[in-house]
Design a protein around this motif. Structure first.
Motif, mmCIF file in Angstrom:
data_model
loop_
_atom_site.group_PDB
_atom_site.id
_atom_site.type_symbol
_atom_site.label_atom_id
_atom_site.label_comp_id
_atom_site.label_asym_id
_atom_site.label_seq_id
_atom_site.Cartn_x
_atom_site.Cartn_y
_atom_site.Cartn_z
ATOM 1 N N GLY A 120 0.432 -1.148 -0.426
ATOM 2 C CA GLY A 120 0.129 0.330 0.331
ATOM 3 C C GLY A 120 0.581 1.262 -0.276
ATOM 4 N N GLY A 121 -0.487 2.265 0.258
ATOM 5 C CA GLY A 121 0.691 4.029 0.097
ATOM 6 C C GLY A 121 0.417 4.178 -1.221
ATOM 7 N N PHE A 122 2.215 4.505 -1.894
ATOM 8 C CA PHE A 122 2.430 5.745 -2.981
ATOM 9 C C PHE A 122 1.535 6.846 -2.837
ATOM 10 N N PHE A 123 1.085 8.260 -1.365
ATOM 11 C CA PHE A 123 -0.005 8.352 -1.077
ATOM 12 C C PHE A 123 0.179 9.579 -2.260
ATOM 13 N N HIS A 124 1.731 10.059 -2.395
ATOM 14 C CA HIS A 124 1.367 11.010 -3.951
ATOM 15 C C HIS A 124 0.594 10.807 -4.427
ATOM 16 N N GLU A 125 0.538 9.728 -5.557
ATOM 17 C CA GLU A 125 -0.805 9.161 -6.093
ATOM 18 C C GLU A 125 -1.852 9.577 -5.703
ATOM 19 N N GLU A 126 -3.060 10.803 -6.973
ATOM 20 C CA GLU A 126 -4.181 11.199 -6.699
ATOM 21 C C GLU A 126 -5.256 10.232 -5.695
ATOM 22 N N ASP A 127 -5.328 9.083 -6.605
ATOM 23 C CA ASP A 127 -6.698 8.064 -6.325
ATOM 24 C C ASP A 127 -6.423 6.570 -4.425
ATOM 25 N N TRP A 128 -4.839 7.914 -3.925
ATOM 26 C CA TRP A 128 -4.277 6.881 -2.906
ATOM 27 C C TRP A 128 -5.394 6.495 -1.949
ATOM 28 N N TYR A 129 -6.625 7.138 -1.623
ATOM 29 C CA TYR A 129 -7.014 6.628 -0.366
ATOM 30 C C TYR A 129 -8.460 5.153 -1.152
ATOM 31 N N ILE A 138 8.967 18.777 0.549
ATOM 32 C CA ILE A 138 9.361 16.662 1.593
ATOM 33 C C ILE A 138 8.507 17.171 2.931
ATOM 34 N N ASP A 139 8.915 18.865 3.601
ATOM 35 C CA ASP A 139 8.149 18.504 4.941
ATOM 36 C C ASP A 139 6.856 18.309 5.117
ATOM 37 N N GLY A 140 6.004 18.738 3.641
ATOM 38 C CA GLY A 140 4.941 18.906 3.370
ATOM 39 C C GLY A 140 4.443 17.682 2.879
ATOM 40 N N ALA A 141 4.938 16.256 2.378
ATOM 41 C CA ALA A 141 4.588 15.865 2.324
ATOM 42 C C ALA A 141 4.552 14.530 2.887
ATOM 43 N N ARG A 142 6.085 14.319 3.934
ATOM 44 C CA ARG A 142 5.639 13.497 5.042
ATOM 45 C C ARG A 142 4.342 14.185 5.724
ATOM 46 N N ARG A 143 3.969 15.243 5.892
ATOM 47 C CA ARG A 143 2.752 15.749 6.547
ATOM 48 C C ARG A 143 1.507 15.053 6.183
ATOM 49 N N HIS A 144 1.832 15.136 4.848
ATOM 50 C CA HIS A 144 0.066 14.366 3.908
ATOM 51 C C HIS A 144 0.301 12.865 4.183
#
Length: 267
Positions: free
Chosen positions: A63-72, A104-110
């Motif tokens: 799972g993961g790859f939370f940078h993708e639009e359909d992550w949920y 990168i900080d914002g990506a980790r918060r997301h």
């Protein structure tokens, strides 16, 4: 052999039905599966195959790859697939920077927020989310979570039985802080998975495929196994290797060498 698991990625070109038969023949108790290969075989068919063979599924990647639009939606499906396969561990590779972002900080918060959003679904399915840190060279495109300490910070707001961490020797061997973080993860009860692979030099052109079977590289695998065991982890030890030379060899031969490496360094 009761703690050894063969991760499907190690024998990528071994068809799933042959892999299962080979593991049963060799007395291997567990396999780690990958979503793409399971989907190609058929989810329900794969679940029936491993169940009737008497194998445990030690984990499902990924799972993961939370940078993708359909992550949920994608991660909700991954949780459901893990439950169908009978594993309680879904490994998360967080994903890299979205688009042309440099934040990168914002990506980790997301990622932290995304995992929080998935916890209710995971708990309802009886599946634990296992955050896997990857080597820093993968931060831009695959995983901005680069250390075990970062993974533990993301997991901290959630119950340990809902969000844990996956320790992969290939990705963590370079970090001089990893030993105290392994101890911390053990005290928190957050070690959900442990994967064994070596770092070979020189790395091939595709660095993602630079893993070696245990004993073929420079990682102090025994130190990792000892630390993880001392931290209280009693689960499966998966051998997970990505390398074209390994994939080109017969599955039973690779399985035998993977088990020998596990015996030498982690049993």
């Amino acid at each position: 052999m009761n703690r050894f698991s063969l991760n499907q990625a190690t024998t990528k070109r071994w068809p799933l039905d042959e892999l299962v038969a080979g593991c049963v023949s060799a007395g291997v108790p567990a396999v780690g599966l990958w979503r793409e290969e399971v989907a190609a075989y058929g989810l329900d068919k794969a679940a029936t195959l491993v169940r009737e063979a008497g194998l445990q599924v030690s984990s499902l990647c990924r799972g993961g790859f939370f940078h993708e639009e359909d992550w949920y939606d994608n991660n909700r499906r991954a949780i459901e697939e893990a439950a169908t396969l009978g594993t309680d561990t879904l490994v998360l590779v967080s994903g890299g920077l979205p688009g042309k972002s440099r934040d990168i900080d914002g990506a980790r918060r997301h990622i932290s927020e995304a995992i929080g959003a998935l916890v209710p679904d995971a708990r309802a399915a009886g599946v634990r989310l296992a955050i896997e840190p990857l080597h820093p060279m993968f931060c831009s495109d695959r995983c901005v979570v680069a250390t075990l300490g970062q993974a533990l910070e993301i997991a901290a707001p959630h119950p340990a039985d809902a969000v844990g961490v996956c320790l992969d020797t290939y990705h963590l061997w370079w970090d001089d802080q990893v030993w105290r973080h392994i101890d911390e993860a053990g005290r928190q009860g957050r070690i959900a998975a442990f994967q064994l692979a070596d770092w070979i030099t020189p790395l091939p052109a595709g660095v993602l495929l630079g893993r070696g079977l245990p004993g073929t590289g420079c990682v102090d695998l025994r130190r990792f196994a000892t630390a993880v065991r001392a931290a209280g982890y009693e689960g499966y030890v998966e051998v997970e290797v990505f390398h074209e030379d390994v994939w080109s060899r017969p599955g039973p031969e690779v399985l035998a060498e993977a088990y020998a490496g596990y015996r030498a360094f982690a049993a």
